[in-house]
Design an enzyme around this catalytic site. Structure first.
Site, PDB file in Angstrom:
ATOM      1  N   GLY A 222      34.278  37.818  40.534  1.00 12.46           N
ATOM      2  CA  GLY A 222      34.702  36.494  41.005  1.00 12.46           C
ATOM      3  C   GLY A 222      33.584  35.466  41.067  1.00 12.46           C
ATOM      4  O   GLY A 222      33.797  34.351  41.540  1.00 12.46           O
TER       5      GLY A 222
ATOM      6  N   ASP B 146      23.940  32.857  33.828  1.00  9.54           N
ATOM      7  CA  ASP B 146      24.997  33.881  33.903  1.00  9.54           C
ATOM      8  C   ASP B 146      24.492  35.216  33.348  1.00  9.54           C
ATOM      9  O   ASP B 146      25.230  35.966  32.734  1.00  9.54           O
ATOM     10  CB  ASP B 146      26.269  33.411  33.164  1.00  9.54           C
ATOM     11  CG  ASP B 146      27.443  34.363  33.348  1.00  9.54           C
ATOM     12  OD1 ASP B 146      27.463  35.103  34.349  1.00  9.54           O
ATOM     13  OD2 ASP B 146      28.321  34.388  32.468  1.00  9.54           O
TER      14      ASP B 146
ATOM     15  N   MET C 187      50.334  31.821  33.505  1.00  4.75           N
ATOM     16  CA  MET C 187      49.971  30.419  33.309  1.00  4.75           C
ATOM     17  C   MET C 187      50.441  29.652  34.551  1.00  4.75           C
ATOM     18  O   MET C 187      51.600  29.276  34.659  1.00  4.75           O
ATOM     19  CB  MET C 187      50.620  29.884  32.029  1.00  4.75           C
ATOM     20  CG  MET C 187      50.451  28.389  31.811  1.00  4.75           C
ATOM     21  SD  MET C 187      48.730  27.859  31.706  1.00  4.75           S
ATOM     22  CE  MET C 187      48.895  26.137  32.186  1.00  4.75           C
TER      23      MET C 187
HETATM   24  N1  PQQ Z   1      34.428  40.531  32.232  1.00  2.00           N
HETATM   25  C1  PQQ Z   1      34.332  40.533  30.885  1.00  2.00           C
HETATM   26  C2  PQQ Z   1      35.312  41.226  30.051  1.00  2.00           C
HETATM   27  O1  PQQ Z   1      36.010  42.089  30.596  1.00  2.00           O
HETATM   28  O2  PQQ Z   1      35.397  40.905  28.851  1.00  2.00           O
HETATM   29  C3  PQQ Z   1      33.262  39.805  30.484  1.00  2.00           C
HETATM   30  C4  PQQ Z   1      32.682  39.320  31.650  1.00  2.00           C
HETATM   31  C5  PQQ Z   1      33.430  39.784  32.734  1.00  2.00           C
HETATM   32  C6  PQQ Z   1      31.571  38.469  31.828  1.00  2.00           C
HETATM   33  O3  PQQ Z   1      30.910  38.073  30.859  1.00  2.00           O
HETATM   34  C7  PQQ Z   1      31.238  38.089  33.147  1.00  2.00           C
HETATM   35  O4  PQQ Z   1      30.276  37.338  33.356  1.00  2.00           O
HETATM   36  C8  PQQ Z   1      32.015  38.572  34.252  1.00  2.00           C
HETATM   37  N2  PQQ Z   1      31.632  38.143  35.461  1.00  2.00           N
HETATM   38  C9  PQQ Z   1      32.278  38.549  36.562  1.00  2.00           C
HETATM   39  C10 PQQ Z   1      31.748  38.024  37.858  1.00  2.00           C
HETATM   40  O5  PQQ Z   1      30.815  37.240  37.783  1.00  2.00           O
HETATM   41  O6  PQQ Z   1      32.222  38.381  38.923  1.00  2.00           O
HETATM   42  C11 PQQ Z   1      33.356  39.425  36.504  1.00  2.00           C
HETATM   43  C12 PQQ Z   1      33.797  39.899  35.247  1.00  2.00           C
HETATM   44  C13 PQQ Z   1      34.935  40.861  35.287  1.00  2.00           C
HETATM   45  O7  PQQ Z   1      35.223  41.356  36.389  1.00  2.00           O
HETATM   46  O8  PQQ Z   1      35.596  41.137  34.310  1.00  2.00           O
HETATM   47  C14 PQQ Z   1      33.114  39.446  34.070  1.00  2.00           C
END
Ligand code: PQQ
Length: 692
Positions: free
Chosen positions: A182, A310, A662
């Site tokens: 999140g 990030d 959506m």
């Molecule tokens: N989840 C994916 C995916 O499943 O393809 C890719 C990402 C997530 C990211 O690149 C993220 O930065 C990311 N960040 C968070 C977060 O900051 O809490 C959660 C998640 C997630 O739970 O899938 C992703």
């Protein structure tokens, strides 16, 4: 008695011992990472470099939701357990593919808009006859593995906040440990340990300090008091919670009795806004070691101090013992988003090696071996320079969640890497400040779209590529690589049969020789693969299982640069191979890319510009930059509602399609603004038809 050990009744009773060794002989694939070391290395050799070309399908199953398929199957005593989008769980007879049961936690589809990167799930944990799954709405659920019936459920998050769960729970010493996600929206990260039998809470560890300054009364209090000075007095972290979500990797070290958390990015990303440009902001982008019994802090290693791109450290962690400089060292290995491959001493958290595993990494030139800190490029701190920084890698990552594996025989880690850059830029408009809906990352999202320059867009498409990197963690360099024309290829799995398995975004399931990288096998599966494979043995036969289906962060958000992968159909399947398998997959049709009849473009340039900024702020993270589509959610440039303002309003403002995830954007958009977005998409679609 909810606390009862269910092993006797389910046939998955030996699972606790199996987590250490996967049964020793590798007949089971007892947890998503294979065993506690999470190397995803199987000792099985029936399928090997000499005969892998004879693999064919033993069986396949249709998956119900054409959203991201990210789970690695877990196989115990002949039963296979996988998860799908919306946190659903499925059980099969692993030899025949007969469905045994399924479980739908019935997540409210409107929660989907708080999943930054698709409503994905990476799999279950199995232990003493139970399965554990985390849900998109923050529950941790225990199921009876024999029936799929719910045993207990705990809400692990505050559902008034944008927390989600996509990661795999880990069972450690009779506890289930689970994190959350999140940080793109604004939350404070933590992990919680629950009694595996009853769901009673044992301890919680926050990864970043409490913005109120008060102790939480949790296991992290002492550590938080120490790291609080690494955060600024003010700054947006006080409102957002600071981030640091543990959304994927949690690894138990049975040799040292330590638990490793892979901690995520800052919230908002922008260090200038988050923490007034001050401090390392611990434990963002760090690996943190805890005592599993109590959740107490042991050590940490921060990969990206003052995180502002990030750059998560949530990516898969592999444990191994390596001979480094003549000494046996117990290490952990990780290839996180930021493009460096880390080898860290598990005993004390000290950096051993950090090497760039993709070309062009430009936020840092390397690491100072004395301090373990990166040597940064000053231009990378865009909030200090006030200038955009064109970064390699980017938020989409040099390596994201796709599982990495390590083959101790070959001495190589197999990284499903990618080469995708992007720009970072301070927000230029109040539009980009935190809102009740949409990302809160401190970036100029309103302007973060492709330029109307065909050559630049074509270059972006050609420049976004994938690469399988076989990394030698001792030599700190790649031994071999395989290039792919598009990014977002599958996770890897490796075996003692000298094999590495990987699926591709363009719809092949491949095997390579683990030592040389020579391609030995390719099977067309008709749909893109992102997940990692598992292998197991039933009777005298070895099987390989993998989920196929596109989704996750990149296909949702990248727009045009998804390239050719957009034309590959997204028909999700669970695929199970064996030597001599003869089952055929049904043919799939390529995605329709014939030009559609677009409504006439009547918008004034001013309207298009306004619509574009709104689209960038609210729509692009799911429908793709420049509405370029990613082959998962509807490609708006082809939407039949483009010429129908009433239906458009019914969807964007009244929430007509909320049951499909959506939601209504009425909290942040007026009906007039919704129409500006429609005018922009029409304009963009005309431009794309003419120029791309
Ligand atoms: N989840 C994916 C995916 O499943 O393809 C890719 C990402 C997530 C990211 O690149 C993220 O930065 C990311 N960040 C968070 C977060 O900051 O809490 C959660 C998640 C997630 O739970 O899938 C992703």
């Amino acid at each position: 008695n909810a606390a009862a050990d269910r092993s006797a009744t389910t046939g998955v009773g030996k699972i606790d011992a199996a987590l250490l060794t996967s049964g020793g002989d590798g007949r089971d694939w007892a947890m998503t990472g294979f065993n506690y070391q999470e190397q995803r290395f199987s000792p099985l050799t029936q399928i090997n470099a000499d005969n892998v070309g004879q693999l064919g399908l033993a069986w396949y199953a249709d998956m119900p939701d054409a959203r991201g398929q990210e789970a690695t199957p877990v196989v115990v005593d002949g039963k296979m357990f996988v998860t799908g989008p919306w946190s659903k769980v499925f059980a099969y007879d692993a030899a025949t593919g007969q469905k045994l049961w399924d479980f739908d936690p019935k997540v409210n589809p409107e929660k989907g808009v708080q999943a930054c990167c698709d409503v994905v799930n990476r799999g279950v944990a199995a232990w003493k006859g139970r399965l554990y799954v985390g849900t998109i709405d923050g529950r941790l659920i225990a199921l009876d593995a024999a029936t799929g019936k719910q045993d207990w459920s705990v809400q692990t998050t505050d559902n008034s906040k944008p927390y989600t769960i996509t990661g795999v729970p880990r069972v450690v010493k009779g506890m289930v440990v689970i994190g959350n996600g999140g940080a793109e929206f604004g939350v404070r990260g933590y992990v919680t340990a629950y009694d595996a039998g009853t769901g009673a809470k044992k301890w919680r560890f926050y990864t970043v300090p409490n913005p109120t300054g008060a102790p939480d009364g949790e296991a992290s209090d002492a550590a938080m008091a120490k790291v609080a000075p690494t955060w600024s007095k003010n700054g947006q972290w006080k409102q957002s919670g600071g981030g640091g979500t543990v959304w994927d990797s949690i690894v138990y070290d049975a040799e040292l009795d330590q638990l490793y958390l892979g901690v995520g990015n800052g919230s908002p990303w922008n260090h200038g806004l988050r923490s007034e440009g001050q401090g390392d902001n611990l434990f963002l982008s760090s690996i943190v070691a805890l005592k599993p019994d109590t959740g107490e802090y042991v050590w940490h290693y921060q990969e990206t101090p003052g995180e502002t791109w990030d750059f998560t450290a949530t990516q898969p962690i592999n444990l191994a013992t390596l001979n480094i400089g003549g000494q046996q060292r117990r290490v952990l290995m990780q290839a996180p988003k930021n493009g460096f491959f880390y080898v860290v001493d598990r005993a004390n958290g000290k950096l051993i090696n950090a090497g760039q595993f993709i070309p062009g990494v430009n936020w840092a030139t390397g690491y100072d071996p004395k301090t373990g800190r990166p040597i940064e490029n000053p231009e990378a701190r865009y909030y200090k320079t006030g200038k955009p920084f064109l970064a390699m890698p980017s938020a989409i990552a040099a390596h994201n969640w796709q599982p990495m594996s390590f083959n101790p025989k070959a001495g190589l880690a197999y990284i499903p890497a990618q080469i995708v850059g992007s720009a970072y830029l301070n927000p230029s408009s109040p539009l980009d400040q935190a809102k009740p809906l949409g990302f809160n990352v401190g970036q100029d999202l309103g302007n973060a779209m492709y330029p109307r320059d065909p050559a630049a867009v074509k270059q972006a498409i050609a420049g976004a590529t994938g690469r399988l990197v076989a990394w030698d963690p001792v030599a700190n360099k790649a031994r071999w690589t395989v290039d792919y024309p598009t990014p977002w290829n599958g996770g890897t799995m490796t075996t003692a049969g000298n094999l590495v398995f990987q699926g591709t975004a363009l719809g092949e399931f491949r095997a390579y020789a683990a030592d040389t990288g020579k391609q030995l096998f390719s099977y067309p599966v008709g749909t893109g693969i992102m997940a990692g494979a598992a292998t197991f043995m039933i009777g005298n036969e070895q099987y390989i299982a993998v989920l196929a289906g596109r989704g996750g962060a990149l296909p949702l958000s990248i727009g045009y640069a998804i390239g050719k992968a957009r034309d590959v159909p997204n028909v999700p399947h669970l695929l199970v191979f064996k030597l001599g398998g003869t089952v055929q997959l049904p043919n799939t049709q390529p995605q329709d890319s014939t030009p559609v009849n677009l409504p006439e473009n009547k918008a004034a340039p001013q309207q298009v510009a306004q619509g574009q900024a709104l689209f960038g702020r609210y729509c692009q993270v799911c429908h793709g930059a420049s509405a370029g589509g990613g082959g998962v959610l509807p490609n708006l440039q082809r939407s039949a509602t483009l010429g129908d303002p009433d239906t458009w309003k019914a969807i964007l403002i009244d929430g007509m399609l909320k049951e499909r995830g959506m939601v209504s954007f009425a909290k942040v958009l007026t009906p007039e603004q919704a129409q500006l977005i429609r005018l922009y998409v029409i304009d963009e679609a005309h431009w794309a038809q003419k120029n791309l």
